[in-house]
Design an enzyme around this catalytic site. Structure first.
Site, PDB file in Angstrom:
ATOM      1  CB  SER A  60      -0.927   0.039   1.215  1.00 27.22           C
ATOM      2  OG  SER A  60      -0.264   0.607   2.322  1.00 27.22           O
ATOM      3  CB  VAL A  61      -0.370   4.763  -0.496  1.00 24.77           C
ATOM      4  CG1 VAL A  61      -1.370   4.852   0.655  1.00 24.77           C
ATOM      5  CG2 VAL A  61       0.206   6.122  -0.825  1.00 24.77           C
ATOM      6  CE  LYS A  62      -0.808   5.730   5.776  1.00 28.80           C
ATOM      7  NZ  LYS A  62      -1.444   7.061   5.943  1.00 28.80           N
ATOM      8  CG  ASP A  63       4.980  -0.158   2.096  1.00 28.33           C
ATOM      9  OD1 ASP A  63       4.195  -0.484   3.009  1.00 28.33           O
ATOM     10  OD2 ASP A  63       5.427  -0.963   1.254  1.00 28.33           O
ATOM     11  CB  THR A  93      -0.186   3.077   8.845  1.00 23.69           C
ATOM     12  OG1 THR A  93      -0.969   3.901   8.015  1.00 23.69           O
ATOM     13  CG2 THR A  93       1.078   3.811   9.251  1.00 23.69           C
TER      14      THR A  93
END
Ligand code: PMP
Length: 318
Positions: A60-63, A93
């Protein structure tokens, strides 16, 4: 030809970096949504692109923000060997912290509502994170309160605090926005993103606006508090993240859950792009925006894939 010592060191450093899991974060593909644009009546003179953030190693984008939060805290001396990373997270996250914590040798403790998708809970347990599940009826806000209480009591916990930590939006300011700028050769005219912590929207908006003040920024929120759109926040009825800046958006648009579900199915079946509902929400609004233009390049962010939401029933409902 022999390498000089400096060159050899440089080469070794580069090869070491490229072999770590965290070096794979970022530089995600930008996909053109041709068929969706055509089906939703977008003129041929308008292109809609989407940043495929599930290509990050944690899915995901949360990396991106998790890595920047950890690196910044280490650099500032707030996160030291032997400490445990603590945060409230509805999933992505948390997965990013669990992955990076494992890679860097930190324990990870996460507080989240018990109704987070079972797939996410299983992934977090697989990475070895410790989970504290809170009352689902009280949502992520209850998890945030519980996290604050735990952090105040135990100095060995590093409270990552993604909702209030500027390193969250700065990750996008430093990476995602510049990638979008380069991948569109500076041609982007509109940026559309949903808000959870708001890091994605705030960081991309601040950087892209510096690069071209004429770009328009459209912020997407669910139309109602209980919406099933995992990752997105209904700000009017939530604890508002400190990093959220409501003055940044040129426009705010709402998404109905049913429209997001319809779009998720369309993307999977017509484009071969299998994403979660927050991504589908962003695409739905991007299509609305694009349809109203004569010319332009609309860019949005697809925060994660659909794999963590397979148990949701809408995929097979008519
Ligand atoms: N969608 C999903 C699936 C997410 O996990 C998140 C992060 N909470 C978002 C959207 C929103 O991103 P941001 O926190 O950067 O606003």
């Amino acid at each position: 030809m022999l390498l000089t010592t400096a060159k050899l060191e440089q080469a070794l450093f580069a090869s070491h970096i490229s072999h770590t899991i965290e070096a794979q974060i970022g530089n995600t593909p930008l996909l053109r949504l041709h068929k969706t644009a055509r089906a939703y009546g977008v003129p041929d003179t308008v292109a809609v692109y989407a940043k495929a953030e599930w290509f990050n190693p944690g899915g995901s984008v949360k990396d991106r923000p998790a890595l920047n939060i950890i690196r910044t805290a280490e650099w500032e001396g707030r996160l030291r060997p032997g400490m445990t990373i603590l945060d409230a997270s509805s999933g992505n996250t948390g997965i990013a912290y669990a992955m990076l914590g494992a890679a860097r040798g930190y324990k990870v403790r996460l507080v989240m509502p018990a109704n987070v998708s079972p797939e996410r809970i299983a992934i977090l347990r697989a990475y070895g994170a410790k989970l504290i599940l809170t009352d689902p009826l009280e949502g992520i806000d209850k998890a945030i309160c519980e996290t604050r209480r735990m952090a105040a009591e135990d100095p060995n916990l590093f409270y990552a605090n993604q909702y209030d930590n500027p390193a969250n939006w700065q990750a996008h300011y430093l990476t995602t926005a510049n990638e979008i700028w380069e991948q569109t050769h500076g041609q982007i005219t509109h940026f559309v993103a949903g808000v959870g912590t708001s890091g994605t929207f705030v960081g991309n908006t601040r950087r892209l606006r510096e690069l071209n003040p004429a770009i328009r920024f459209i912020c997407v929120q669910p139309s109602r508090p209980f919406n099933g759109l995992e990752g997105l926040k209904h700000m009017a009825t939530s604890i508002v993240p400190k990093i959220y800046d409501p003055t940044l958006a040129d426009e705010n648009r709402v998404i109905e859950t049913e429209d997001a579900q319809r779009m998720a199915k369309f993307l999977a079946r017509q484009e071969g792009i299998f994403v979660g509902l927050s991504a589908a929400s962003a695409v739905h609004v991007s299509m609305q925006v694009a349809r109203e233009l004569d010319q332009g390049v609309v860019v949005t962010v697809l925060p994660d894939s659909g794999f963590k939401y397979l148990t949701q029933t809408f995929w097979t409902e008519e």
